[in-house]
Design a protein around this motif. Sequence first.
Motif, PDB file in Angstrom:
ATOM      1  N   PRO A 184       0.846  -1.428  -0.010  1.00 45.60           N
ATOM      2  CA  PRO A 184      -0.178  -0.300  -0.100  1.00 45.60           C
ATOM      3  C   PRO A 184       0.788   1.525  -0.174  1.00 45.60           C
ATOM      4  N   GLY A 185       0.793   2.488  -1.094  1.00 42.35           N
ATOM      5  CA  GLY A 185       1.218   3.853  -1.095  1.00 42.35           C
ATOM      6  C   GLY A 185       2.068   3.124  -1.692  1.00 42.35           C
ATOM      7  N   LYS A 186       2.528   2.238  -2.135  1.00 43.33           N
ATOM      8  CA  LYS A 186       3.755   1.797  -4.103  1.00 43.33           C
ATOM      9  C   LYS A 186       3.465   2.737  -4.969  1.00 43.33           C
ATOM     10  N   VAL A 187       3.689   3.150  -5.397  1.00 47.89           N
ATOM     11  CA  VAL A 187       3.821   3.315  -7.227  1.00 47.89           C
ATOM     12  C   VAL A 187       5.032   2.362  -7.883  1.00 47.89           C
ATOM     13  N   VAL A 188       4.016   1.536  -8.884  1.00 43.04           N
ATOM     14  CA  VAL A 188       5.088   0.727  -9.569  1.00 43.04           C
ATOM     15  C   VAL A 188       4.777   1.641 -10.772  1.00 43.04           C
ATOM     16  N   PRO A 189       6.181   1.848 -11.859  1.00 44.34           N
ATOM     17  CA  PRO A 189       5.776   2.604 -13.031  1.00 44.34           C
ATOM     18  C   PRO A 189       6.362   1.590 -14.140  1.00 44.34           C
ATOM     19  N   ASN A 190       5.767   1.595 -15.616  1.00 39.54           N
ATOM     20  CA  ASN A 190       6.502   0.512 -16.325  1.00 39.54           C
ATOM     21  C   ASN A 190       6.010   0.986 -17.438  1.00 39.54           C
ATOM     22  N   ASN A 191       6.367   0.718 -18.809  1.00 37.84           N
ATOM     23  CA  ASN A 191       5.669   1.257 -19.667  1.00 37.84           C
ATOM     24  C   ASN A 191       5.373   0.836 -19.897  1.00 37.84           C
ATOM     25  N   ASN A 192       3.501  -0.299 -20.159  1.00 38.75           N
ATOM     26  CA  ASN A 192       2.941  -0.281 -20.066  1.00 38.75           C
ATOM     27  C   ASN A 192       3.080  -2.004 -19.196  1.00 38.75           C
ATOM     28  N   HIS A 193       2.189  -1.887 -18.149  1.00 33.31           N
ATOM     29  CA  HIS A 193       2.446  -3.068 -17.803  1.00 33.31           C
ATOM     30  C   HIS A 193       0.723  -3.960 -18.527  1.00 33.31           C
ATOM     31  N   PHE A 194       1.699  -5.557 -18.421  1.00 36.54           N
ATOM     32  CA  PHE A 194       0.659  -6.716 -18.861  1.00 36.54           C
ATOM     33  C   PHE A 194      -0.490  -6.678 -17.469  1.00 36.54           C
ATOM     34  N   ASP A 195      -1.526  -7.003 -18.238  1.00 41.30           N
ATOM     35  CA  ASP A 195      -2.914  -7.506 -17.351  1.00 41.30           C
ATOM     36  C   ASP A 195      -2.157  -7.998 -16.109  1.00 41.30           C
ATOM     37  N   THR A 196      -1.710  -8.753 -15.949  1.00 45.32           N
ATOM     38  CA  THR A 196      -1.216 -10.055 -14.843  1.00 45.32           C
ATOM     39  C   THR A 196      -0.200  -8.697 -14.023  1.00 45.32           C
ATOM     40  N   THR A 197       0.314  -8.682 -14.349  1.00 46.92           N
ATOM     41  CA  THR A 197       1.530  -7.341 -13.738  1.00 46.92           C
ATOM     42  C   THR A 197       0.716  -6.458 -12.855  1.00 46.92           C
TER      43      THR A 197
ATOM     44  N   ASP B  25      11.008   7.172  -2.157  1.00 47.64           N
ATOM     45  CA  ASP B  25      10.101   6.500  -1.108  1.00 47.64           C
ATOM     46  C   ASP B  25       9.227   5.809  -1.233  1.00 47.64           C
ATOM     47  N   ARG B  26       8.219   5.408  -2.446  1.00 51.64           N
ATOM     48  CA  ARG B  26       7.233   5.931  -2.887  1.00 51.64           C
ATOM     49  C   ARG B  26       7.545   4.389  -3.464  1.00 51.64           C
ATOM     50  N   ILE B  27       8.493   4.715  -4.724  1.00 55.71           N
ATOM     51  CA  ILE B  27       8.417   4.146  -6.143  1.00 55.71           C
ATOM     52  C   ILE B  27       9.706   2.931  -5.989  1.00 55.71           C
ATOM     53  N   PRO B  28       8.932   1.797  -5.204  1.00 55.61           N
ATOM     54  CA  PRO B  28       9.758   0.232  -5.018  1.00 55.61           C
ATOM     55  C   PRO B  28      10.993  -0.276  -6.036  1.00 55.61           C
ATOM     56  N   LEU B  29      10.921   0.106  -7.264  1.00 55.33           N
ATOM     57  CA  LEU B  29      11.280  -0.594  -8.675  1.00 55.33           C
ATOM     58  C   LEU B  29      10.670   0.547  -9.462  1.00 55.33           C
ATOM     59  N   VAL B  30      11.989   0.273 -10.541  1.00 53.55           N
ATOM     60  CA  VAL B  30      11.076   0.525 -12.006  1.00 53.55           C
ATOM     61  C   VAL B  30      11.358  -1.051 -13.265  1.00 53.55           C
ATOM     62  N   MET B  31       9.707  -0.620 -13.403  1.00 56.90           N
ATOM     63  CA  MET B  31       9.626  -1.836 -14.628  1.00 56.90           C
ATOM     64  C   MET B  31       9.803  -1.792 -15.885  1.00 56.90           C
ATOM     65  N   VAL B  32      10.308  -2.294 -17.030  1.00 54.54           N
ATOM     66  CA  VAL B  32      10.241  -2.516 -18.297  1.00 54.54           C
ATOM     67  C   VAL B  32       9.694  -3.055 -18.868  1.00 54.54           C
ATOM     68  N   THR B  33       8.807  -3.098 -19.706  1.00 52.28           N
ATOM     69  CA  THR B  33       8.355  -4.941 -20.197  1.00 52.28           C
ATOM     70  C   THR B  33       9.194  -5.131 -21.437  1.00 52.28           C
ATOM     71  N   VAL B  34       9.775  -6.066 -22.700  1.00 51.04           N
ATOM     72  CA  VAL B  34      10.350  -6.441 -22.947  1.00 51.04           C
ATOM     73  C   VAL B  34       9.994  -7.300 -23.878  1.00 51.04           C
ATOM     74  N   THR B  35       9.384  -7.322 -25.096  1.00 57.30           N
ATOM     75  CA  THR B  35       8.468  -6.672 -25.741  1.00 57.30           C
ATOM     76  C   THR B  35       7.499  -5.935 -25.075  1.00 57.30           C
ATOM     77  N   ASN B  36       6.878  -4.467 -25.559  1.00 58.24           N
ATOM     78  CA  ASN B  36       5.929  -4.149 -24.654  1.00 58.24           C
ATOM     79  C   ASN B  36       4.552  -5.304 -24.978  1.00 58.24           C
ATOM     80  N   ASN B  37       4.142  -5.852 -24.637  1.00 62.01           N
ATOM     81  CA  ASN B  37       3.006  -6.482 -25.276  1.00 62.01           C
ATOM     82  C   ASN B  37       1.727  -6.260 -25.485  1.00 62.01           C
ATOM     83  N   SER B  38       0.710  -5.324 -24.242  1.00 62.52           N
ATOM     84  CA  SER B  38       0.250  -4.240 -24.415  1.00 62.52           C
ATOM     85  C   SER B  38      -0.228  -3.199 -25.193  1.00 62.52           C
TER      86      SER B  38
END
Length: 454
Positions: free
Chosen positions: A113-126, A173-186
Amino acid sequence: MKSIIEPFKIKVVEPIRMTTREQREEALQRAGMNVFMIPAAEILIDLLTDSGTGAMSAEQWAGMMRGDESYAGASSFFRFYDRLKGITGFEHILPTHQGRASERILFEVMGGPGKVVPNNNHFDTTRANVEHSGARAVDLVIDEGHKVKSRHPFKGNMDVAKLEALFKEEGEDRIPLVMVTVTNNSGGGQPVSLENLRAVRRVCDTYRTPLFLDACRFAENAYFIKKRELGYADKPVESIVREMFDLADGATISAKKDGMVNIGGVLLLRDSELNQQARNLLILTEGFPTYGGLAGRDLEAMAQGFEEVLREDYLHYRLRSVEYLGERLLAGGVQIVEPPGGHAIYVDALAFCPHIRPEHFPGQALVCALYRHAGIRAVEIGRLMFGGEGHEPPDMELVRLAMPRRVYTQSHLDYVVEAILEVYAMRDTLKPMEIVEAPSQLRHFTAKLRELDP
Ligand code: F0G
């Protein structure tokens, strides 16, 4: 020779049989107009997903026989471990039963809770796993990634300025990790460049935040880099792959894609402390760390699959066959997400059926029409998938034609093209749809819909 051929010959075949139009109409009604609910035996050409649907090689099947089913320390695990370590350079390698199991463990350890996760585009399960942990999932793909016709060579790239802005707004502090999806499915199966990964890495370094890859289709991404990024034309795919992983602190992988297997996943971690936590969760819900929810034979198949996927004749044929499908549809007037993606073609459903408003699921109307007309199963990637309770509807309404690996030949693709162009010719007859019932999360898997009279 200019011809590009399937770089394999066929050893085992599985019959597919056409159904009648009446049978398909009945199947659609029975399934609540949701093709996930239609038995596979009633599908002629199944383009629902490229995940776990590929054909294994003779060497993979041979590996299945070699599988060591010891509970702890099976030799199959070490073959799997050595192959993954050789390809990615990671020391901490956990096998899981599929990608979302890796995601569930990762976000249970790092989300919350309270965290924010950036991605290029999250896949639906992610996205669902990020949200299940209580965190918020944010998509930061570049603007070109939203434009159907933009021919940007790396439309999967993350918008680095938006990432910096997010760090400033939320605080590191609120961003625990940055994720990049390769290739960007969504976002249309579009690749991410090494230049972009390096830029994202620099932002992560500034804010002392780990960078993770959602690396399901890492080999396809690497081949796009070889073909499109300046300075990589003569580099072997293996070394491009290694450069991608060297930039990351961890990765989740569904081996059902570029692992070339029917089931399996991987969680890669650099940090020993994090690995301890993840390993304990793995034991809790997946299994002992040397099998992680899989049979020894599955680990053998993965070890072999991760090697075969890096062969350049395979990758060349793979990306070219998807591109061929895309080119033929474009030539017939069907708007797709351009340029063609790595594992799939994404048809622009809003352009296909302009008479159906987005809230009436034009993508699902097209999916149903393809099945009804030709027994082809595709999947809606639009507001049925992403527009559930509490979610902003997506800005594109797409239908994905995903290509299983090493399964269909060019004549199958010619049939698909002919069918889609025939449906295109009668597109005015496609009907708007509405949801009859649906769960609040991941609703597209089980929702029931009906057609409305316009
Ligand atoms: N990340 C991406 C980018 C994916 O495409 C998928 C699965 C997953 C994670 C989850 O992996 O299915 O092994 O648990 N994509 C499939 C698809 C289901 O059809 O695109 P999984």
